[in-house]
Design an enzyme around this catalytic site. Structure first.
Site, PDB file in Angstrom:
ATOM      1  N   ASN A 161    -121.119 -14.621  -0.601  1.00  0.00           N
ATOM      2  CA  ASN A 161    -119.965 -15.498  -0.204  1.00  0.00           C
ATOM      3  C   ASN A 161    -120.390 -16.205   1.504  1.00  0.00           C
ATOM      4  O   ASN A 161    -120.452 -17.143   1.236  1.00  0.00           O
ATOM      5  CB  ASN A 161    -118.589 -14.807   0.209  1.00  0.00           C
ATOM      6  CG  ASN A 161    -117.586 -15.149  -1.100  1.00  0.00           C
ATOM      7  OD1 ASN A 161    -117.959 -15.888  -2.180  1.00  0.00           O
ATOM      8  ND2 ASN A 161    -116.425 -14.460  -0.979  1.00  0.00           N
ATOM      9  N   GLU A 162    -120.708 -15.012   2.193  1.00  0.00           N
ATOM     10  CA  GLU A 162    -120.768 -15.790   3.775  1.00  0.00           C
ATOM     11  C   GLU A 162    -121.383 -14.789   4.556  1.00  0.00           C
ATOM     12  O   GLU A 162    -121.398 -13.316   4.207  1.00  0.00           O
ATOM     13  CB  GLU A 162    -119.589 -16.116   4.229  1.00  0.00           C
ATOM     14  CG  GLU A 162    -118.388 -15.358   4.603  1.00  0.00           C
ATOM     15  CD  GLU A 162    -117.659 -14.774   3.772  1.00  0.00           C
ATOM     16  OE1 GLU A 162    -117.541 -13.328   3.617  1.00  0.00           O
ATOM     17  OE2 GLU A 162    -117.013 -15.411   2.972  1.00  0.00           O
ATOM     18  N   ASP A 164    -112.222 -10.435  -6.889  1.00  0.00           N
ATOM     19  CA  ASP A 164    -113.388 -11.015  -6.111  1.00  0.00           C
ATOM     20  C   ASP A 164    -114.163 -10.065  -5.339  1.00  0.00           C
ATOM     21  O   ASP A 164    -115.499 -10.066  -5.341  1.00  0.00           O
ATOM     22  CB  ASP A 164    -113.001 -12.213  -5.546  1.00  0.00           C
ATOM     23  CG  ASP A 164    -112.576 -13.263  -6.347  1.00  0.00           C
ATOM     24  OD1 ASP A 164    -112.663 -13.406  -7.562  1.00  0.00           O
ATOM     25  OD2 ASP A 164    -112.306 -14.440  -6.058  1.00  0.00           O
ATOM     26  N   THR A 192    -114.553 -20.846  -0.882  1.00  0.00           N
ATOM     27  CA  THR A 192    -113.331 -20.701  -1.187  1.00  0.00           C
ATOM     28  C   THR A 192    -112.698 -19.284  -0.664  1.00  0.00           C
ATOM     29  O   THR A 192    -111.836 -18.823  -1.161  1.00  0.00           O
ATOM     30  CB  THR A 192    -113.010 -20.809  -2.687  1.00  0.00           C
ATOM     31  OG1 THR A 192    -113.774 -19.801  -3.332  1.00  0.00           O
ATOM     32  CG2 THR A 192    -113.353 -22.344  -3.173  1.00  0.00           C
ATOM     33  N   GLY A 193    -113.537 -18.803   0.145  1.00  0.00           N
ATOM     34  CA  GLY A 193    -113.208 -17.301   0.752  1.00  0.00           C
ATOM     35  C   GLY A 193    -112.795 -17.354   2.203  1.00  0.00           C
ATOM     36  O   GLY A 193    -111.899 -18.437   2.607  1.00  0.00           O
ATOM     37  N   SER A 221    -114.091 -18.628   4.851  1.00  0.00           N
ATOM     38  CA  SER A 221    -114.195 -20.215   5.442  1.00  0.00           C
ATOM     39  C   SER A 221    -113.081 -20.914   5.181  1.00  0.00           C
ATOM     40  O   SER A 221    -112.712 -21.679   6.016  1.00  0.00           O
ATOM     41  CB  SER A 221    -115.625 -20.866   4.896  1.00  0.00           C
ATOM     42  OG  SER A 221    -115.622 -22.263   5.321  1.00  0.00           O
TER      43      SER A 221
END
Length: 294
Positions: A149-150, A74, A190-191, A193
């Site tokens: 992702n974030e 990922d 799903t990372g 967080s």
């Protein structure tokens, strides 16, 4: 057909899967370019017997590419996003690493998966991103001021908490006293967080997620908001600076810098085989539905 190939690190037996990919593409007379640094890693690895030195390379993509193969996990896909940006090139994630929510094509199923891909038997999963602006502007943020992702703010060089003053759509929400705050997309749920207690969100959901990192107040809970929202953050603490991360990229900002986070005007396209789904990936990666009592 024009194909880009990228990887960050050399995984065990990676040359086998790279060769399988190249052989399959060459049979289709595809034009293949390998990212310059990745090709250097491949060629200097002593375990590799095949000679890849004649392969063409790229350092930057353009819209002429049809597919972009990411070989790794990922993290490699997150780096691939910085190459693809807003070009709309579908990313194919081949998982040669461990846990993979984004790189869903398993190396053990390479031959069958490649056949489906080259026959165009696949779907495209469009994923939203976040973009970041800072006031005053910071050169470390731009031009790669986006994240799949974030976006997260974290304390730096201190064991003390930081205060993250948070506004949503110009309305004061709260000030998180914590190690930091994560603003995640559904893909990023799903990372980082998830490891901080945030909920899992389906990637097709039109939402953003605010997840505090080790908050001092136990009533500070993760919050899901519409992805049309604009989030503004202002950090203060004992140190004069703090960290902001966009996926795997990190910048140092001065206290009281205003950070504005909102949904990006473009999406990332992830290639997904027809028998794959987010629910299937969750069940497989998180071992849902399996009886482990024996």
């Amino acid at each position: 057909m024009k194909i880009g190939i990228y990887g960050q690190f050399y995984h065990e037996n990676a040359e086998i899967y790279i060769q399988m990919l190249l052989d399959a593409l060459q049979k289709r007379d595809a034009k293949v370019l390998i990212e310059e640094n990745f090709l250097e890693i491949i060629n200097r690895n002593q375990d590799i017997t095949k000679n890849f030195s004649a392969c063409s390379t790229f350092t930057k993509l353009d819209k002429s590419f049809d597919l972009f193969f990411s070989i790794g996990g990922d993290g490699t896909i997150l780096k691939s996003v910085t190459f693809v940006g807003d070009l709309g090139i579908p990313i194919v994630g081949i998982n040669t690493g461990r846990l993979g929510f984004l790189a869903t094509i398993q190396k053990e199923e390479m031959t069958e998966s490649l056949n489906h891909i080259l026959e165009e038997e696949y779907a495209i999963s469009e994923r939203s991103l976040l973009i970041v602006e800072t006031f005053p502007h910071n050169k470390e943020i731009e031009p790669l001021n986006f994240a799949l992702n974030e976006v997260a703010v974290n304390r730096r060089n201190t064991t003390s908490m930081i205060k993250v003053e948070t506004h949503v759509n110009d309305k004061y929400l709260t000030s998180y006293w914590s190690d930091g705050l994560i603003v995640a997309t559904p893909t990023g749920s799903t990372g980082y967080s998830l490891s901080c207690g945030g909920p899992v969100i389906d990637p097709q959901t039109n939402s953003l997620l605010l997840t505090p990192i080790a908050p001092h107040n136990l009533n500070a809970r993760p919050l899901v908001i519409p992805d049309s929202s604009t989030v503004k953050l202002k950090v203060s603490g004992r140190e004069n600076t703090f960290l902001v991360s966009m996926d795997s990229r990190i910048a140092t900002l001065e206290n009281e810098t205003e950070i504005v986070i909102k949904k990006a005007p473009f999406t990332i396209k992830l290639l997904q085989l027809h028998d794959d789904s987010f629910i299937k990936t969750l069940r497989k990666k998180l071992l849902w539905g399996e009886d482990k009592r024996n």
